[in-house]
Design an enzyme around this catalytic site. Structure first.
Site, PDB file in Angstrom:
ATOM      1  N   GLU A  76      -3.296  -0.068   8.162  1.00  0.00           N
ATOM      2  CA  GLU A  76      -2.102   0.328   8.922  1.00  0.00           C
ATOM      3  C   GLU A  76      -2.209  -0.173  10.346  1.00  0.00           C
ATOM      4  O   GLU A  76      -3.246  -0.031  10.994  1.00  0.00           O
ATOM      5  CB  GLU A  76      -1.950   1.861   9.013  1.00  0.00           C
ATOM      6  CG  GLU A  76      -1.456   2.531   7.770  1.00  0.00           C
ATOM      7  CD  GLU A  76      -1.320   4.047   7.952  1.00  0.00           C
ATOM      8  OE1 GLU A  76      -1.038   4.515   9.075  1.00  0.00           O
ATOM      9  OE2 GLU A  76      -1.516   4.748   6.950  1.00  0.00           O
TER      10      GLU A  76
ATOM     11  N   ASN B 225      -7.132   1.883  10.017  1.00  0.00           N
ATOM     12  CA  ASN B 225      -5.825   2.151  10.623  1.00  0.00           C
ATOM     13  C   ASN B 225      -6.009   2.168  12.130  1.00  0.00           C
ATOM     14  O   ASN B 225      -6.836   2.919  12.657  1.00  0.00           O
ATOM     15  CB  ASN B 225      -5.274   3.506  10.177  1.00  0.00           C
ATOM     16  CG  ASN B 225      -4.851   3.506   8.720  1.00  0.00           C
ATOM     17  OD1 ASN B 225      -4.957   2.488   8.029  1.00  0.00           O
ATOM     18  ND2 ASN B 225      -4.365   4.641   8.255  1.00  0.00           N
TER      19      ASN B 225
ATOM     20  N   ARG C 238       0.850  -1.184   0.000  1.00  0.00           N
ATOM     21  CA  ARG C 238       0.000   0.000   0.000  1.00  0.00           C
ATOM     22  C   ARG C 238       0.891   1.240   0.000  1.00  0.00           C
ATOM     23  O   ARG C 238       1.698   1.430   0.909  1.00  0.00           O
ATOM     24  CB  ARG C 238      -0.900   0.003   1.241  1.00  0.00           C
ATOM     25  CG  ARG C 238      -1.691   1.277   1.398  1.00  0.00           C
ATOM     26  CD  ARG C 238      -2.689   1.218   2.563  1.00  0.00           C
ATOM     27  NE  ARG C 238      -3.354   2.495   2.688  1.00  0.00           N
ATOM     28  CZ  ARG C 238      -3.160   3.357   3.685  1.00  0.00           C
ATOM     29  NH1 ARG C 238      -2.364   3.069   4.685  1.00  0.00           N
ATOM     30  NH2 ARG C 238      -3.785   4.515   3.700  1.00  0.00           N
TER      31      ARG C 238
ATOM     32  N   TYR D 215      -3.857   2.221  15.855  1.00  0.00           N
ATOM     33  CA  TYR D 215      -2.609   2.309  16.621  1.00  0.00           C
ATOM     34  C   TYR D 215      -2.840   2.165  18.118  1.00  0.00           C
ATOM     35  O   TYR D 215      -2.108   1.460  18.798  1.00  0.00           O
ATOM     36  CB  TYR D 215      -1.883   3.630  16.331  1.00  0.00           C
ATOM     37  CG  TYR D 215      -1.294   3.625  14.939  1.00  0.00           C
ATOM     38  CD1 TYR D 215      -0.040   3.091  14.712  1.00  0.00           C
ATOM     39  CD2 TYR D 215      -2.026   4.098  13.842  1.00  0.00           C
ATOM     40  CE1 TYR D 215       0.497   3.044  13.430  1.00  0.00           C
ATOM     41  CE2 TYR D 215      -1.494   4.054  12.562  1.00  0.00           C
ATOM     42  CZ  TYR D 215      -0.234   3.519  12.363  1.00  0.00           C
ATOM     43  OH  TYR D 215       0.287   3.465  11.103  1.00  0.00           O
TER      44      TYR D 215
ATOM     45  N   HIS E 153      -2.714  10.903   0.668  1.00  0.00           N
ATOM     46  CA  HIS E 153      -2.144  10.720   2.006  1.00  0.00           C
ATOM     47  C   HIS E 153      -1.498  12.054   2.398  1.00  0.00           C
ATOM     48  O   HIS E 153      -0.300  12.141   2.657  1.00  0.00           O
ATOM     49  CB  HIS E 153      -1.153   9.560   2.012  1.00  0.00           C
ATOM     50  CG  HIS E 153      -0.873   8.980   3.375  1.00  0.00           C
ATOM     51  ND1 HIS E 153      -1.001   7.637   3.665  1.00  0.00           N
ATOM     52  CD2 HIS E 153      -0.468   9.560   4.532  1.00  0.00           C
ATOM     53  CE1 HIS E 153      -0.683   7.417   4.945  1.00  0.00           C
ATOM     54  NE2 HIS E 153      -0.343   8.568   5.483  1.00  0.00           N
TER      55      HIS E 153
ATOM     56  N   GLU F  70      -7.221   8.500   6.280  1.00  0.00           N
ATOM     57  CA  GLU F  70      -7.466   9.170   7.557  1.00  0.00           C
ATOM     58  C   GLU F  70      -7.983  10.602   7.423  1.00  0.00           C
ATOM     59  O   GLU F  70      -7.296  11.565   7.804  1.00  0.00           O
ATOM     60  CB  GLU F  70      -6.197   9.161   8.404  1.00  0.00           C
ATOM     61  CG  GLU F  70      -5.662   7.772   8.672  1.00  0.00           C
ATOM     62  CD  GLU F  70      -4.536   7.752   9.715  1.00  0.00           C
ATOM     63  OE1 GLU F  70      -3.987   8.810  10.034  1.00  0.00           O
ATOM     64  OE2 GLU F  70      -4.244   6.665  10.224  1.00  0.00           O
TER      65      GLU F  70
HETATM   66  C1  GBH Z   1      -0.981   7.238  10.654  1.00  0.00           C
HETATM   67  O1  GBH Z   1      -1.618   8.222  11.379  1.00  0.00           O
HETATM   68  C2  GBH Z   1      -0.605   7.794   9.319  1.00  0.00           C
HETATM   69  O2  GBH Z   1      -1.476   7.337   8.314  1.00  0.00           O
HETATM   70  C3  GBH Z   1       0.828   7.544   8.930  1.00  0.00           C
HETATM   71  O3  GBH Z   1       1.170   8.374   7.884  1.00  0.00           O
HETATM   72  C4  GBH Z   1       1.723   7.719  10.129  1.00  0.00           C
HETATM   73  O4  GBH Z   1       3.072   7.633   9.800  1.00  0.00           O
HETATM   74  C5  GBH Z   1       1.365   6.655  11.116  1.00  0.00           C
HETATM   75  O5  GBH Z   1       0.013   6.677  11.425  1.00  0.00           O
HETATM   76  C6  GBH Z   1       2.147   6.741  12.418  1.00  0.00           C
HETATM   77  O6  GBH Z   1       1.867   7.913  13.091  1.00  0.00           O
HETATM   78  O7  GBH Z   1      -5.039  10.799  21.047  1.00  0.00           O
HETATM   79  O8  GBH Z   1      -2.657  11.074  21.345  1.00  0.00           O
HETATM   80  O9  GBH Z   1      -3.648   8.900  21.670  1.00  0.00           O
HETATM   81  C7  GBH Z   1      -1.808   7.998  12.754  1.00  0.00           C
HETATM   82  C8  GBH Z   1      -3.062   8.675  13.229  1.00  0.00           C
HETATM   83  C9  GBH Z   1      -4.370   9.625  14.906  1.00  0.00           C
HETATM   84  C10 GBH Z   1      -2.954   7.786  15.475  1.00  0.00           C
HETATM   85  C11 GBH Z   1      -4.472   9.989  16.352  1.00  0.00           C
HETATM   86  C12 GBH Z   1      -3.058   8.157  16.940  1.00  0.00           C
HETATM   87  C13 GBH Z   1      -4.534   9.120  18.601  1.00  0.00           C
HETATM   88  C14 GBH Z   1      -3.419   9.870  19.246  1.00  0.00           C
HETATM   89  N1  GBH Z   1      -3.120   8.950  14.631  1.00  0.00           N
HETATM   90  N2  GBH Z   1      -4.299   8.821  17.201  1.00  0.00           N
HETATM   91  S1  GBH Z   1      -3.729  10.181  20.945  1.00  0.00           S
END
Ligand code: GBH
Length: 457
Positions: A361, A299, A77, A301, A121, A166
């Site tokens: 992701e 995605n 991707r 995390y 992106h 996103e």
């Molecule tokens: C992704 O975004 C992106 O698509 C990518 O480009 C990037 O490199 C990758 O993740 C790593 O960062 O409220 O402080 O706990 C991540 C999107 C959105 C993930 C907010 C964490 C909550 C943060 N982020 N989310 S917090």
């Protein structure tokens, strides 16, 4: 020890994005993007860096594809940089930009790796930002025209299309919180942006279907599964709002509902929307946005524990209530919480019912670098991935139609406002020599793909 076997044809992949890896920012006619402008504005990126060189993938893509082939990766991707294709955002196309993505796609296909192409992106052409960016409804039309150009050229070979990555980040993180490009702090404008992003998705879907017969078309959202810190009414309400802000605001219109009424009410009350409501939404827009898709990209995390700060601690449960159970944090200071992925996938399946899902992701930032022998022992990343693969497999046991999983990221890369200080790669990148070293997690991932199974440690 249990073994989790995945279905045959499960899509194991890796993911990247254009601005984070390509470099060659001023080559072959690429136009300026909002991330060039933003990262070169002092104080915006914490190590003062930018994506001018990044992983030099623009020149090294053949090696990077070979690396993936060696790992046995089945799908890749990546995203297309809009300003490489249309330097001013609309109008004249830049042949060299399209040629690059054609070479990349052909190299992938020759290696037996299926391309999953993301159109946006976050690297909007600066020329469009100068006309108001996504707050300007015309940008949605420009996006559909851009989708047309890319899919006319690649639609015979690319059969998996992701319109946006996103939109929460592209709207709120970028225009309300202001820590991503274009770095604005205007809540009302950020909500306009969110609508125009979704509208542009809906406008692009039929274009992609037309130019790429038989293709799967979808969108990727970021999710923040939300857990109230306590069962107090205040915390439950904070969790409702947070879920609305991150998750439902995008999911609901994409799946044929209106924007969530509770959120419209909250935003009117807070002055983020005028008393008349969400006036950017014109008749017919919701129908366009809800164009049926073939999959939803997820995605994931970390989760969020939400505690209302409207209520003093004495009248609520202790603020510390959520602190105890957490096990570990990544270098981003994001909590490691794999089970929220299982819960999230299950919820999406039960409440929204996408035809198919991909984890587009998931991954972790850990700083482990090469030891004296040049080996990168990133056990924490391996454990992180293993536990999340297991969580996803458990969701599949519960009936979730998950078709694939893309590890973020193939390479250490430019981590937006954190510059090069955060390393999400399963492959180490030495930014001085551009040497790549597959980390232990990459070698472990190769084994998972080969066995199509994960052993729970
Ligand atoms: C992704 O975004 C992106 O698509 C990518 O480009 C990037 O490199 C990758 O993740 C790593 O960062 O409220 O402080 O706990 C991540 C999107 C959105 C993930 C907010 C964490 C909550 C943060 N982020 N989310 S917090």
């Amino acid at each position: 020890m249990s073994k989790y076997v995945f279905p045959e044809n499960f899509v194991w992949g890796t993911a990247t994005s254009s601005y984070q890896i390509e470099g060659a920012a001023n080559e072959d006619g690429r136009g300026e993007s909002i991330w060039d402008r933003f990262s070169k504005t002092p104080g915006k990126v914490n190590d003062g860096s930018n994506g001018d060189v990044a992983c030099d993938h623009y020149h090294r893509y053949r090696d990077d594809v070979a690396l993936m082939k060696d790992l046995g990766v089945r799908a890749y991707r990546f995203s297309v940089a809009w300003p490489r294709v249309l330097p001013k955002g609309r109008g004249a196309t830049n042949a060299a930009g399209l040629d690059f993505y054609e070479r990349l796609v052909d190299t992938l296909l020759a290696a037996g790796i299926e391309p999953y192409l993301t159109l946006y992106h976050w690297d909007l052409p600066q020329a469009l930002q100068d006309e108001g960016g996504w707050a300007n409804r015309a940008t949605a039309e420009a996006f559909a025209a851009y989708a047309d150009v890319v899919s006319k050229r690649l639609g015979d070979r690319v059969k998996k299309w992701i319109t946006h990555n996103e939109p929460w980040c592209a709207a709120l993180l970028s225009n309300q919180i202001g820590i991503h490009a274009p770095g604005l702090r205007d809540y009302r404008a950020a909500l306009s942006v969110s609508h125009h992003l979704l509208l542009s998705h809906g406008l692009a879907v039929p274009v992609l279907r037309q130019n790429s017969p038989g293709a799967e078309v979808g969108i990727t959202l970021n999710f923040a599964p939300t857990f109230p810190a306590s069962r107090s009414a205040a915390d439950l309400d904070a969790a409702r709002h947070h879920d609305g802000y991150f998750n439902r605001w995008f999911l609901d219109p994409l799946f044929g509902r209106h924007y969530p009424a509770d959120m419209i009410a909250d935003y009117i009350e807070a002055g983020h929307l005028p008393p008349e409501g969400f006036t950017d939404v014109r008749p017919g827009d919701l129908k366009i946005i809800a164009a049926p898709c073939d999959f939803l990209g997820v995605n994931y995390y970390n989760r969020t524990v939400t505690r209302s700060d409207k209520v003093p601690e004495e009248e609520n449960l202790p603020r510390t209530v959520h602190v105890a159970p957490r096990s570990e944090w990544t270098d981003m200071e994001w909590e490691v919480y794999p089970d929220a992925l299982r819960q999230l996938l299950t919820r999406l399946h039960l409440e929204y019912g996408p035809a198919k899902l991909y984890v587009t992701e998931n991954g972790a930032s850990y700083s482990d670098g090469p030891d004296a022998e040049g080996r990168v022992r990133d056990e924490r990343r391996t454990r992180f991935l293993r536990d999340h693969f297991v969580a996803a497999r458990r969701a599949m046991d519960a009936g979730v139609p998950l078709a694939g999983y893309f590890v973020w990221s193939l390479l250490d890369n430019f981590e937006w406002e954190r510059g090069y200080t955060q390393r999400f790669g399963i492959v180490w990148v030495d930014y001085t020599t551009q040497k790549r070293i597959p980390k232990d997690s990459a070698l472990w991932y190769r084994g998972v793909i080969a066995a199509n199974a994960v052993d729970e440690g």
